[in-house]
Design an enzyme around this catalytic site. Structure first.
Site, short mmCIF file in Angstrom:
data_model
loop_
_atom_site.label_atom_id
_atom_site.label_comp_id
_atom_site.label_asym_id
_atom_site.label_seq_id
_atom_site.Cartn_x
_atom_site.Cartn_y
_atom_site.Cartn_z
N ASP A 1 10.96 -51.18 3.13
CA ASP A 1 11.29 -52.60 3.12
C ASP A 1 11.73 -53.05 4.51
OD1 ASP A 1 14.34 -52.29 3.28
OD2 ASP A 1 13.85 -51.08 1.52
N GLU B 1 -12.09 -26.42 13.07
CA GLU B 1 -11.15 -27.47 12.64
C GLU B 1 -10.13 -27.76 13.75
OE1 GLU B 1 -10.90 -27.09 7.78
OE2 GLU B 1 -9.84 -25.60 9.00
#
Ligand code: GLA
Length: 727
Positions: free
Chosen positions: A532, A612
């Protein structure tokens, strides 16, 4: 001037570049809401209608005029007990137990700059000319109660903020039973309410429902803004889309319990509102005491949800986030949680750190498990004594070794909690929020510390300060892993505890920010349980969700993007099969999903193959090249929430010259229809070059009909496009 007052009509008009807000203190002294919508110049005021409505009471001063009723009229701050039977903003009880509070206009003040709120986070202006403040005072004489309505206007941002201060100016106690900070009344129209619901690991899911007779309510009774409903809503016309139509947003700058919603009344009028949760709330005000209703940030867009979101992004980036890290480049972190969980020692941490450095990571964050007795999540919260035998050295030495590799060091903490099995609990059982003589509820086996108490706040500050003094920790992941249930304090009045807890939390965070301005704090509450604007005032980024699955994250990021900018949303690439969903997705796709925020990794590099690792190295280089446009550019959503084939979004530089556009396809099917992606916000009349394919596109054709996507050959294919304007 963005705030105007007309003395003859007592009309207040607030202007932003693209919106106008209007209200009037009428002849009875009631503050009526007139208009909030598209910018209007001059005093072409909204006209209210009056009619005799049965069973809608009139104030005594209206005499025989039965056409005047607060049950029907649009208001700025409707209070209970005035004949308005809709959702009101304020309920008070006097010392005799009598409810009701008739509020009348008492005066106003206009100032340059933006008001601030004592002890609470709020939008700030970077300079005095950026904002204006209007304060309207309402009074109730019987109670000797004053209500100050605060309005902050940031014209260039199209933002209007609201807050309220309730003060007992009399001698007898008054109890505030309910307090909302803002409402918006619409005399007609038929709307949709858009809210963002969810749960742990699946936060902020977009939901659009028609506003119906009765009330649609969202909120949190958990003492945290919550995974379940974000303290943010949008009201929109039925035909509003990403690109067009009217919509109004309300975002709460508060991290505790809240209540918000929309009501369609008996005459098809709509009221939307936002404020504090009423749960366990009865705030007593003695003489001269006051309570502040946390701020609501409002914006209006006549250009659909896209513009509304951009208004919020700008406001949070530039007027909520503060300090050194407001605009600083985000460090690329590797967090040890999904890499090691509790199973580590100093040696393992250093192995991860060395590998992380080779990949190009900037910072290693040591997650949970670094302190004494913390080898699972059942104990030791509150003690915070470094487990030197586990680490094989002091925290300071470990941080130094990480620094010597050329990495910064970060640390996980959960300072608001206390475990029953801890030294702190044995010494200070009264510091936990539990009801005496009753068994407490346990959440993740832990209890919440009573932050409404000064001694507890002092303890927490000292603990954090001692960690930061003993080691070169440049980043704190500030976690919070349960909801408050028992609003019990041995010190504060229990009707005040939930609210005072939040004031306490903000006080600690403010103190840490000012004493340690070089420490970046990441907010977290089991992922995105306290995502928030209140937290963002202190913690410029928040761990978005404990769910790191790239495909689930698409929906989480989609919902989050309505109210919050990419730069505050932490997102990490994790391994496959994903630890939360078991899903397997290509590494490139995981990268694309995570790069839509404050980017990082949450895996053990030693489990990556050589290919990777090479891919991760290029991802990090590429992210660094794109981080400016991601963190500062304008953001556009390019796919609908219910689109079953793909998810796409775009960042565009402020001057419109550069575009980064990401697409992830969902489940693949045989012989699928062609997918087209349609960019937004390009410069009309210009041409754009796809940097990889060198193809040239006319901006208008792209924005009208889009471009075809090379068809995916498997599930969850990821695409990155970069366009540049060539003329
Ligand atoms: C919470 C956080 C996770 C991790 C764990 C550690 O769940 O959201 O990221 O830090 O706590 O216990």
């Amino acid at each position: 001037m963005s705030i105007e007052y007309d003395n003859n009509t007592r009309i207040f008009t607030l202007h932003t570049n693209n919106s106008t807000y209007q209200m009037q203190a009428d002849s009875f002294g009631y503050l009526l809401h007139l208009y909030y919508g598209r910018r209007a110049n001059g005093f072409a005021n909204w006209e209210l209608t009056y009619a005799d409505r049965g069973f809608s009471a009139s104030p005594y001063d209206a005499g025989n005029d039965r056409t005047y009723s607060l049950d029907v009229l649009p208001q700025e701050f409707p209070s209970q007990g005035t004949g308005d039977y809709r959702n009101t903003m304020l309920e008070v009880r006097d010392s005799e137990g009598v409810y009701g509070c008739d509020l009348r206009y008492d005066g106003y003040e206009i100032r340059d700059g933006k008001y601030s709120l004592n002890g609470l986070p709020a939008v700030y202006a970077n300079h005095n000319e950026e904002a204006q403040t209007l304060i309207i005072t309402l009074k109730n004489e019987r109670l000797n109660l004053s209500v100050k309505l605060l309005y902050g206007v940031l014209p260039d941002k199209d933002i209007i903020t609201r807050s309220v201060i309730i003060k007992n100016e009399g001698t007898k106690k008054i109890t505030v039973m309910k307090l909302c900070s803002a409402c918006l009344d619409f005399t007609h129209g038929s709307f949709d309410l858009i809210t963002f619901h969810g749960h742990h690991m699946m936060e902020r899911q977009f939901d659009r429902q028609e506003v119906h007779h009765g009330s649609s309510l969202i909120g949190s009774r958990r003492g945290m803004s919550s995974h379940q409903y974000n303290p943010f809503l949008i009201l929109a016309d039925h035909d509003t889309t990403e690109k067009s139509g009217r919509c109004w947003g309300m975002q709460f700058v508060y991290s505790g319990g809240f209540e918000a919603g929309a009501e369609l009344d008996q005459f098809n009028q709509t009221r939307v509102f936002m404020g504090l949760s009423q749960e366990k709330f009865a705030y007593e005000l003695e003489a001269d005491e006051e309570i502040i209703g946390p701020e609501v940030i409002m914006t209006f867009s006549n250009e659909g949800f896209g513009k509304l979101s951009q208004n919020y992004h700008e406001c949070i980036r530039e007027n909520i986030r503060r300090g050194k890290f407001r605009d600083a480049e985000r460090p690329i972190v590797l967090n040890t949680w999904e890499a090691l969980y509790f199973d580590f020692n100093g040696k393992k941490i250093m192995e991860v750190a060395r590998e992380a450095k080779e990949l190009g990571i900037d910072m290693l964050v040591i997650d949970d498990g670094w302190f004494m007795n913390r080898n699972d999540d059942c104990r030791a919260l509150g003690d915070w004594t470094v487990d030197e035998s586990k680490l094989g050295c002091s925290l300071g030495e470990l941080a130094n070794m990480i620094n010597e590799l050329g990495l910064k060091a970060g640390l996980w903490v959960e300072p608001e909690m206390i475990s029953e099995d801890s030294r702190l609990y044995r010494e200070h059982p009264d510091w936990a929020m539990i009801i005496p003589n009753e068994k407490p509820t346990l959440g993740r086996n832990q209890l919440v510390l009573d932050l409404s108490r000064n001694d507890v706040r002092e303890y927490i500050f000292n603990v954090i300060s001692s960690i930061l003094e003993q080691a070169n920790i440049e980043y704190l992941k500030w976690d919070y892993n349960r909801s408050i249930n028992e609003a019990f304090s041995h010190e504060t009045d229990n009707g005040k505890t939930m609210y005072d807890y939040m004031l306490g939390l903000y006080e600690i965070l403010e103190r840490i920010n000012s004493c340690y301005p070089n420490v970046l704090i990441e907010g977290c509450a089991g992922g995105g349980g306290r995502f928030d604007a209140g937290m963002l005032y202190y913690t410029p980024r928040i761990w978005c969700s404990d769910n790191t699955d790239a495909i689930d994250r698409l929906k989480i990021h989609y919902g989050t993007s309505f109210g919050y900018p990419a730069s505050v949303l932490s997102a990490h690439v994790s391994v496959c099969p994903n630890h939360q969903t078991g899903r397997i997705t290509p590494l490139k796709t995981r990268y694309i999903a995570a790069m839509s925020g404050a980017f990082g990794y949450e895996l053990n590099p030693s489990f990556l193959s050589a290919d990777e690792k090479q891919e991760v190295i290029s991802q990090i280089e590429q992210y660094k090249q794109n981080s400016k446009i991601i963190n500062e550019g304008l953001y556009y959503r390019l796919s609908a929430p219910d689109c079953e084939t793909f998810c796409a979004w775009e960042y565009i530089s402020r001057d419109g010259s550069k575009i980064l556009l990401n697409v992830i396809t969902l489940l693949n099917h045989g012989n699928m229809s062609q997918i087209y992606v349609t960019p937004k916000g390009l410069t009309p009349g210009a041409f754009y070059r796809d940097i990889e394919s060198e193809k040239i596109y006319a901006a208008d054709i792209l924005m009208d009909s889009g471009f075809p996507l090379k068809m995916p050959t498997r599930d969850f294919e990821g695409y990155i496009f970069r366009f540049e304007r060539i003329q």
